[in-house]
Scaffold this motif. Structure first.
Motif, PDB file in Angstrom:
ATOM      1  N   UNK A  76     105.695  23.083   5.729  1.00 38.60           N
ATOM      2  CA  UNK A  76     104.635  22.280   5.097  1.00 38.60           C
ATOM      3  C   UNK A  76     103.265  22.487   5.745  1.00 38.60           C
ATOM      4  N   UNK A  77     103.226  22.766   7.032  1.00 35.32           N
ATOM      5  CA  UNK A  77     101.954  23.001   7.710  1.00 35.32           C
ATOM      6  C   UNK A  77     101.338  24.320   7.264  1.00 35.32           C
ATOM      7  N   UNK A  78     102.172  25.332   7.090  1.00 31.43           N
ATOM      8  CA  UNK A  78     101.681  26.626   6.606  1.00 31.43           C
ATOM      9  C   UNK A  78     101.219  26.489   5.157  1.00 31.43           C
ATOM     10  N   UNK A  79     101.943  25.715   4.358  1.00 30.43           N
ATOM     11  CA  UNK A  79     101.530  25.469   2.972  1.00 30.43           C
ATOM     12  C   UNK A  79     100.162  24.781   2.929  1.00 30.43           C
ATOM     13  N   UNK A  80      99.955  23.801   3.789  1.00 31.68           N
ATOM     14  CA  UNK A  80      98.657  23.125   3.873  1.00 31.68           C
ATOM     15  C   UNK A  80      97.558  24.126   4.231  1.00 31.68           C
ATOM     16  N   UNK A  81      97.832  24.955   5.227  1.00 29.82           N
ATOM     17  CA  UNK A  81      96.850  25.955   5.656  1.00 29.82           C
ATOM     18  C   UNK A  81      96.534  26.928   4.520  1.00 29.82           C
ATOM     19  N   UNK A  82      97.549  27.325   3.766  1.00 34.46           N
ATOM     20  CA  UNK A  82      97.333  28.236   2.639  1.00 34.46           C
ATOM     21  C   UNK A  82      96.433  27.575   1.596  1.00 34.46           C
ATOM     22  N   UNK A  83      96.613  26.291   1.370  1.00 30.65           N
ATOM     23  CA  UNK A  83      95.750  25.568   0.447  1.00 30.65           C
ATOM     24  C   UNK A  83      94.311  25.545   0.922  1.00 30.65           C
ATOM     25  N   UNK A  84      94.115  25.347   2.211  1.00 30.37           N
ATOM     26  CA  UNK A  84      92.756  25.394   2.775  1.00 30.37           C
ATOM     27  C   UNK A  84      92.114  26.751   2.533  1.00 30.37           C
ATOM     28  N   UNK A  85      92.879  27.791   2.762  1.00 26.13           N
ATOM     29  CA  UNK A  85      92.377  29.155   2.619  1.00 26.13           C
ATOM     30  C   UNK A  85      91.929  29.406   1.182  1.00 26.13           C
ATOM     31  N   UNK A  86      92.757  29.021   0.233  1.00 27.17           N
ATOM     32  CA  UNK A  86      92.417  29.233  -1.176  1.00 27.17           C
ATOM     33  C   UNK A  86      91.211  28.387  -1.578  1.00 27.17           C
ATOM     34  N   UNK A  87      91.222  27.118  -1.203  1.00 23.34           N
ATOM     35  CA  UNK A  87      90.153  26.205  -1.610  1.00 23.34           C
ATOM     36  C   UNK A  87      88.808  26.582  -1.006  1.00 23.34           C
ATOM     37  N   UNK A  88      88.816  27.122   0.203  1.00 32.95           N
ATOM     38  CA  UNK A  88      87.556  27.398   0.907  1.00 32.95           C
ATOM     39  C   UNK A  88      87.243  28.892   1.002  1.00 32.95           C
ATOM     40  N   UNK A  89      88.032  29.721   0.300  1.00 33.07           N
ATOM     41  CA  UNK A  89      87.784  31.160   0.248  1.00 33.07           C
ATOM     42  C   UNK A  89      87.803  31.794   1.636  1.00 33.07           C
ATOM     43  N   UNK A  90      88.816  31.422   2.433  1.00 36.57           N
ATOM     44  CA  UNK A  90      88.942  31.967   3.780  1.00 36.57           C
ATOM     45  C   UNK A  90      90.027  33.017   3.861  1.00 36.57           C
ATOM     46  N   UNK A  91      90.481  33.267   5.068  1.00 35.99           N
ATOM     47  CA  UNK A  91      91.537  34.251   5.324  1.00 35.99           C
ATOM     48  C   UNK A  91      92.542  33.667   6.310  1.00 35.99           C
ATOM     49  N   UNK A  92      93.815  34.049   6.138  1.00 39.90           N
ATOM     50  CA  UNK A  92      94.837  33.636   7.092  1.00 39.90           C
ATOM     51  C   UNK A  92      95.607  34.871   7.524  1.00 39.90           C
TER      52      UNK A  92
END
Length: 73
Positions: free
Chosen positions: A40-56
């Motif tokens: 769930x923490x990785x899923x949250x981080x992936x959502x941040x990346x998509x929403x803010x146009x970042x990279x993971x």
């Protein structure tokens, strides 16, 4: 700037979001969590990346780097 965080539960991801949304690169170290707990923490981080146009990037098993969007010139 770089911030390393070691969330112990899903409730701790608020700190990951705080730093990331303030344009700070975050290393999210989940090595202390049981094998099923990081999902769930990785899923949250992936959502941040998509929403803010970042990279993971995965740096190691259970260690991820979240990079905010680069400023556009």
């Amino acid at each position: 700037m770089l911030k390393t965080l070691r969330p112990r539960s899903y409730g701790d991801v608020i700190h990951v979001g705080h730093y990331f949304c303030n344009d700070i690169t975050v290393v999210m170290d989940l090595t202390d969590l049981a094998d099923t707990d990081p999902t769930p923490l990785v899923d949250f981080a992936a959502g941040l990346i998509v929403a803010r146009d970042g990279e993971m990037s995965k740096l190691a098993p259970k260690v991820f780097m979240l990079k905010p969007r680069r400023p556009r010139s």
